[in-house]
Design an enzyme around this catalytic site. Structure first.
Site, PDB file in Angstrom:
ATOM      1  N   SER A 117     -28.558   4.254 -20.979  1.00 51.54           N
ATOM      2  CA  SER A 117     -27.548   4.152 -19.939  1.00 51.54           C
ATOM      3  C   SER A 117     -27.531   5.424 -19.085  1.00 51.54           C
ATOM      4  O   SER A 117     -28.531   5.787 -18.498  1.00 51.54           O
ATOM      5  CB  SER A 117     -26.178   3.861 -20.555  1.00 51.54           C
ATOM      6  OG  SER A 117     -25.232   3.546 -19.581  1.00 51.54           O
ATOM      7  N   ASP A 126     -26.127   3.337 -12.350  1.00 55.94           N
ATOM      8  CA  ASP A 126     -26.732   4.195 -13.373  1.00 55.94           C
ATOM      9  C   ASP A 126     -28.144   3.703 -13.708  1.00 55.94           C
ATOM     10  O   ASP A 126     -28.595   2.693 -13.168  1.00 55.94           O
ATOM     11  CB  ASP A 126     -25.821   4.280 -14.604  1.00 55.94           C
ATOM     12  CG  ASP A 126     -25.769   2.989 -15.403  1.00 55.94           C
ATOM     13  OD1 ASP A 126     -26.163   1.944 -14.857  1.00 55.94           O
ATOM     14  OD2 ASP A 126     -25.327   3.021 -16.568  1.00 55.94           O
ATOM     15  N   ASP A 164     -29.786   2.027 -15.986  1.00 62.01           N
ATOM     16  CA  ASP A 164     -30.087   0.636 -16.358  1.00 62.01           C
ATOM     17  C   ASP A 164     -29.250  -0.362 -15.565  1.00 62.01           C
ATOM     18  O   ASP A 164     -29.256  -1.553 -15.855  1.00 62.01           O
ATOM     19  CB  ASP A 164     -29.939   0.417 -17.865  1.00 62.01           C
ATOM     20  CG  ASP A 164     -28.497   0.536 -18.355  1.00 62.01           C
ATOM     21  OD1 ASP A 164     -27.763   1.395 -17.824  1.00 62.01           O
ATOM     22  OD2 ASP A 164     -28.113  -0.208 -19.264  1.00 62.01           O
ATOM     23  N   ASP A 191     -26.091  -1.121 -15.217  1.00 64.56           N
ATOM     24  CA  ASP A 191     -24.955  -1.892 -15.716  1.00 64.56           C
ATOM     25  C   ASP A 191     -23.623  -1.243 -15.327  1.00 64.56           C
ATOM     26  O   ASP A 191     -22.571  -1.872 -15.452  1.00 64.56           O
ATOM     27  CB  ASP A 191     -25.037  -2.131 -17.232  1.00 64.56           C
ATOM     28  CG  ASP A 191     -24.980  -0.860 -18.059  1.00 64.56           C
ATOM     29  OD1 ASP A 191     -25.020   0.254 -17.492  1.00 64.56           O
ATOM     30  OD2 ASP A 191     -24.903  -0.973 -19.304  1.00 64.56           O
TER      31      ASP A 191
END
Length: 575
Positions: free
Chosen positions: A153, A313, A315, A317
């Site tokens: 993340s 961010d 990834d 999400d």
């Protein structure tokens, strides 16, 4: 946690050095640690554990590090669980794997795929980096038994992680995670990890690659969540200026494509942060929760007079937004503020179209502001709380999809995670980018900024203000200190804070309001404010959340500062 003995740690360390299955480069790294007792202890005092997001840790050699061996062992445990039929999902298990832009993410993703292939499990692997929400979507559309995302993340560059998903596209809930952890714990040596070569896996049809067709399906599904595409395409999309930064991650292409399809044509990408970069070299941390991550985006926004700045961010999400205040300055919205604005926008648009269902529900976490809840209730929409972690929101979504008891409308958490639509079971920065840009453009057509709308919501519902403090406590000693802090507050709860009576203590460790037991303490004060202590499940941190409600920004600011100061003084003493 039991204090690891030096003999136990050294035995594990030497076992890795002597294991013929450990490669020469890893052994060389370990030999370089000779004499560094503290570092060796940190690397071997435990096995890297599943937390709220699966495995996450610093990359490197050792049982408490993320590397090809810990990834392989975790995947073998997952494979054993799947093959045993726990989640066979029909005609035999299959798994979808995605990865982000971090260093070694592609390698770890392929490692996991080849271990699954070695266990006879068909794996669908994305051909390059893809967003986490697309993985969740793909698990559902491909009717897979499980999914894996290699990501950490928004953690610093030295971290990576491994998130495991169930057949509904939701991160594994605790009961499932515990079964996988049990399966992993039964693996005693790396010789038990089965693996095919890439060539054999492909030849046997056990490794299949996902590309543009899967991408287009996901993009079209996200675009279908638009509530005002006609308005955007009628001209506002050309005038309304958007600056976007993917922060070197996976959001670049999908966010741009979604915005373009809805009708936003005046979109400016931060050039220095456009390309994938596992070192995230332009930021201290690739975290859209922090203003520093938007430094370059704000500079570009000032040059092009942008109406809104959006960041995702690594990834993709989590989504952060920056808007102009009444003085024309760019201010970073908190996750609570963005969430409240999107709740208001989604529900108001559905109501205007006569599409607001009688059984609609907004789902949020226990540490998320009550502003969004108040807004939802004003539309006659029910609100439910979950423990921290979007998997709990996803779990409720799946339940309601099966029972029809509620119609899911929006889910969010204060840590910049949002979802509308039921195509995924994880937070989605791509749909959040679409919604926040569309909401800003819609209100712009009425002569308002998002900041204006936020002030209107405060005027109607009260000035809600939230804060978050954390203490990073690394290693075994850190785990002990975090435990001591929680024990202190649990066993000696405060009677008052700054002269304000503590009205109720919610100990979620004992279970509360039908939620699973979890090591969280929440204190409700007589004046309507609250604070909450929670050890992070993915980082070596203890997090303390705060919330106040005032009649004005000044009164709320003062109340929040006083609450933070008093609580954190005791937290720091508790160590």
């Amino acid at each position: 946690m039991t204090n690891p003995t030096n003999d136990t740690v050294i035995a594990k360390y030497e076992a890795w050095l002597n294991d013929p299955l450990i490669d020469a480069a890893t052994k060389e790294e370990l030999r370089g640690l000779e004499g560094q007792e503290k570092e060796i202890t940190d690397r071997f005092y435990r096995d890297l554990e599943f937390g709220t997001g699966g495995l996450r840790g610093v990359m490197g050699a050792g049982t408490n590090r993320l590397n090809a061996y810990t990834v392989g062992k975790a995947t073998q445990g997952l494979a054993n669980w799947l093959v045993a039929g726990t989640k066979s999902n029909g005609a035999g298990p299959s798994v979808v794997i995605a990865h982000d832009s971090r260093n070694y993410s592609p390698e770890f993703a392929l490692d996991a795929a080849l271990v699954l292939a070695g266990n006879g499990i068909t794996t669908y692997l994305f051909s390059a980096l893809r967003p986490t929400p697309q993985l969740s979507y793909a698990v559902r559309t491909l009717n897979a038994a499980s999914g894996i995302v290699i990501t950490a993340s928004h953690n610093p560059p030295e971290y990576n992680g491994y998130k495991a998903y169930g057949a509904d596209g939701c991160q594994l809930i605790p009961e499932e995670a515990e079964q996988v952890i049990s399966a992993i714990s039964q693996i005693t040596g790396f010789d038990e990890v089965k693996r095919l070569t890439r060539e054999d896996a492909e030849a046997k049809g056990l490794l299949r690659w996902l590309g543009e067709e899967a991408d287009q399906q996901f993009i079209d599904t996200v675009v279908s969540q638009s509530l005002n595409a006609e308005l955007i395409k009628d001209g506002i999309g050309e005038k309304f200026s958007v600056v976007f930064t993917p922060l070197h991650g996976t959001g670049n292409m999908p966010v741009r494509e979604v915005l373009k399809k809805v009708g936003f044509t005046n979109v400016h990408i931060v050039p220095e942060q456009e390309q994938p970069d596992g070192y995230f070299s332009t930021v201290k941390s690739p975290n859209p929760e922090e203003r520093e991550a938007f430094t370059l985006a704000i500079k570009l926004a000032q040059q092009v007079n942008a109406d809104i700045i959006i960041g995702t961010d690594p990834d993709a999400d989590r989504m952060g937004a920056v808007v102009k205040n009444n003085e024309g300055e760019y201010v970073v919205l908190t996750g609570n503020q963005s969430g409240a604005l999107m709740v208001h926008y989604v529900l108001s648009q559905l109501q205007e179209r006569g599409q607001l269902p009688d059984n609609g529900v907004v789902i949020k976490t226990i540490v998320t502001s009550e502003l969004g809840a108040d807004i939802a209730l004003s539309y006659g929409v029910s609100v439910e709380n979950t423990l921290t972690g979007f998997k709990y929101i996803g779990e409720k979504m799946t339940r309601y999809e099966q029972t029809g008891e509620r119609t899911f409308l929006f889910g969010y958490e204060e840590s910049y995670g949002y979802l509308t639509g039921t195509y995924a079971r994880d937070k989605d920065a791509i749909v959040a980018a679409l919604l926040i840009a569309e909401a800003a453009a819609y209100y712009s057509s009425q002569g308002k900024t998002l900041y204006d709308v936020l002030l209107e919501l405060y005027a109607k519902f009260g000035f809600y203000l939230e804060g978050l403090e954390s203490r990073t406590l690394k290693g075994f000693d850190g785990v002990q200190k975090i435990g001591a802090i929680m024990d202190d507050w649990r066993q000696n709860p405060p009677v008052e804070i700054n002269g304000v009576k503590v009205e109720q203590v919610l100990d979620y460790g004992k279970g509360h309001d039908g939620l699973r037991p979890e090591n969280v303490l929440k204190y409700l004060l007589e004046d309507g404010s609250w604070f909450c202590l929670r050890p992070s499940g993915t980082e070596p941190k203890i997090k303390v959340y705060f919330a106040v409600k005032g009649e004005s920004k000044d009164t709320a600011d003062r109340a929040l500062h006083a609450l933070k100061t008093a609580v954190m003084e005791r937290v720091d003493r508790s160590e």
